[in-house]
Design a protein around this motif. Structure first.
Motif, short mmCIF file in Angstrom:
data_model
loop_
_atom_site.label_atom_id
_atom_site.label_comp_id
_atom_site.label_asym_id
_atom_site.label_seq_id
_atom_site.Cartn_x
_atom_site.Cartn_y
_atom_site.Cartn_z
N ALA A 85 5.93 2.77 11.06
CA ALA A 85 5.83 1.23 12.08
C ALA A 85 4.90 0.78 11.23
N ALA A 86 4.99 -0.64 11.43
CA ALA A 86 4.43 -1.88 10.81
C ALA A 86 3.57 -2.67 11.73
N CYS A 87 2.31 -2.99 11.48
CA CYS A 87 1.53 -4.23 12.15
C CYS A 87 1.36 -3.56 13.74
N THR A 88 1.60 -4.40 14.73
CA THR A 88 1.51 -3.83 15.82
C THR A 88 2.34 -2.87 16.44
N GLY A 89 3.53 -2.39 15.62
CA GLY A 89 4.29 -1.55 15.85
C GLY A 89 3.88 -0.07 15.98
N ALA A 144 1.25 -8.33 9.50
CA ALA A 144 2.62 -8.57 9.80
C ALA A 144 3.56 -8.60 8.57
N PHE A 145 3.25 -9.03 7.54
CA PHE A 145 3.95 -8.93 6.34
C PHE A 145 3.85 -7.87 5.54
N ALA A 146 3.41 -6.65 6.18
CA ALA A 146 3.27 -5.33 5.45
C ALA A 146 4.55 -4.67 5.81
N HIS A 147 5.55 -5.37 6.72
CA HIS A 147 6.76 -4.78 6.79
C HIS A 147 7.44 -4.74 5.44
N ILE A 148 7.35 -5.69 4.52
CA ILE A 148 7.96 -5.40 3.21
C ILE A 148 7.17 -4.47 2.53
N ASP A 149 6.03 -4.14 2.42
CA ASP A 149 5.41 -3.14 1.90
C ASP A 149 6.00 -1.62 2.33
N MET A 196 -8.38 1.82 7.27
CA MET A 196 -8.12 0.44 7.16
C MET A 196 -8.10 0.19 5.74
N GLU A 197 -8.46 1.09 4.88
CA GLU A 197 -8.59 0.87 3.43
C GLU A 197 -7.24 0.65 2.64
N HIS A 198 -6.32 1.07 3.04
CA HIS A 198 -4.77 0.82 2.72
C HIS A 198 -3.84 0.20 3.45
N MET A 199 -2.94 -0.62 2.78
CA MET A 199 -1.92 -1.34 3.41
C MET A 199 -0.98 -0.56 4.00
N THR A 253 -2.80 3.45 9.68
CA THR A 253 -3.35 2.15 9.86
C THR A 253 -2.80 1.18 10.91
N THR A 254 -3.34 0.01 11.08
CA THR A 254 -2.55 -0.79 12.12
C THR A 254 -3.14 -2.29 11.55
N THR A 255 -2.75 -3.36 12.18
CA THR A 255 -2.95 -4.67 11.97
C THR A 255 -4.48 -4.89 12.14
#
Length: 313
Positions: free
Chosen positions: A119-123, A175-180, A159-162, A139-141
């Motif tokens: 999951a990414a961001c608010t997901g 939000a753009f961590a979807h790519i990561d 919260m230290e890692h993307m 982690t989260t947004t």
């Protein structure tokens, strides 16, 4: 690898499409890297048969139903993109929706059956709300950190890692961590393939203000490890050793072993065996070659070595 991308009503358009686009780009790059790599397949999955409307108003046709998917058979992993919450209160409202709760229930069933999740961001809130992050690092947004901690105190928030990986669970923040996140999944198949995919997607690498948003994956990318993978794939037909690879790459064996262990969490020797097994399986499935010929093409003289590879010995 088969990845189901969960489409939820009100999801960020860019989050959903970025995951799909990166996976398609990776599968296209796969042939350039090594055609023996397993295909990267993506499919939109939904909780119900009705079309899903994104936050931007786009209508996503109903995909494969989550309830019908079996881990390891239909799909290997389910990935939840971000919901387009604009404030803590709208985030909570989204979590209370019937369709989101239905997805949470189906994700619990999926995880109980041994299915991997991302999951990414608010997901990440969707997974946490379903109790799937309890006692696990995630982690989260960043802007909803306080809400996340209050609502899910059992989660080991990092919260230290993307991108945070914990076994079969991967989460990403922002939000753009979807790519990561997606590149990290591609790297599970091949570090070299992830590098090729990132290179294909980052059109302009000149120093500009936009480089501040460059992928976290690239910041963590290790060129030596990618070169090791590329060199090994080119020489699989020979009985190469870790020492051969280190000499060809101009580093000491100790350096190569350390960097591979740090990035891939395995030894160079085990990684070479994995690539041999991967190539042998590809040849077995796509050619009429006998076992003796396949063994020679992956660097072995004894056909029984192929059977031992397949058994993981």
């Amino acid at each position: 690898m088969k990845i189901g991308v969960v489409a939820l009503g009100g999801c960020w358009d860019s989050g959903l499409t970025a995951v799909l686009d990166v996976l398609r780009a990776a599968d296209a790059a796969r042939v350039r890297v090594d055609s023996a790599l397993p295909p990267l397949e993506s499919v939109v999955v939904t909780a119900a048969e009705e079309p899903v409307r994104t936050a931007g108003g786009l209508l996503v046709p109903s995909g494969r139903l989550i309830a019908d998917c079996v881990p390891g058979v239909d799909l290997d992993l389910l990935l939840v993109p971000a919901l387009a919450a604009q404030s803590p209160s709208t985030m909570v409202d989204a979590l209370m929706r019937q369709d989101v709760r239905a997805v949470g229930s189906q994700l619990r069933r999926w995880a109980a059956a041994g299915g991997a999740l991302a999951a990414a961001c608010t997901g990440t809130f969707v997974l946490a709300e379903a109790g799937l992050l309890d006692q696990r690092p995630a982690t989260t947004t960043w802007w909803l950190r306080d809400l996340f901690q209050r609502r899910y105190p059992a989660v080991k928030l990092d919260m230290e890692h993307m991108v945070v990986r914990d076994g079969d669970l991967v989460t990403a923040g922002a939000a753009f961590a979807h790519i990561d996140l997606t590149l990290s999944l591609v790297a599970q198949v091949s570090n070299r393939l992830a590098s090729e995919t990132a290179g294909a997607l980052l059109i302009d690498a000149r120093p500009t203000p936009s480089t501040g948003t460059m992928s976290h994956y690239l910041e963590q990318h290790d060129q030596l490890v990618s070169d090791f993978e590329a060199w090994t794939r080119m020489h699989l037909h020979r009985p190469v050793t870790v020492a051969d690879a280190a000499l060809a790459l101009g580093v000491t064996r100790r350096t190569l072993e350390r960097r591979v262990r740090e990035r891939l969490e395995t030894s160079p020797y085990a990684f070479i065996r994995r690539l041999r097994a991967e190539r042998a399986e590809h040849l077995r499935a796509t050619t009429p070659l006998p076992a003796a010929d396949i063994a020679q093409q992956v660097g072995y003289q004894d056909p029984s070595a192929i059977r031992r590879l397949r058994r993981g010995e």
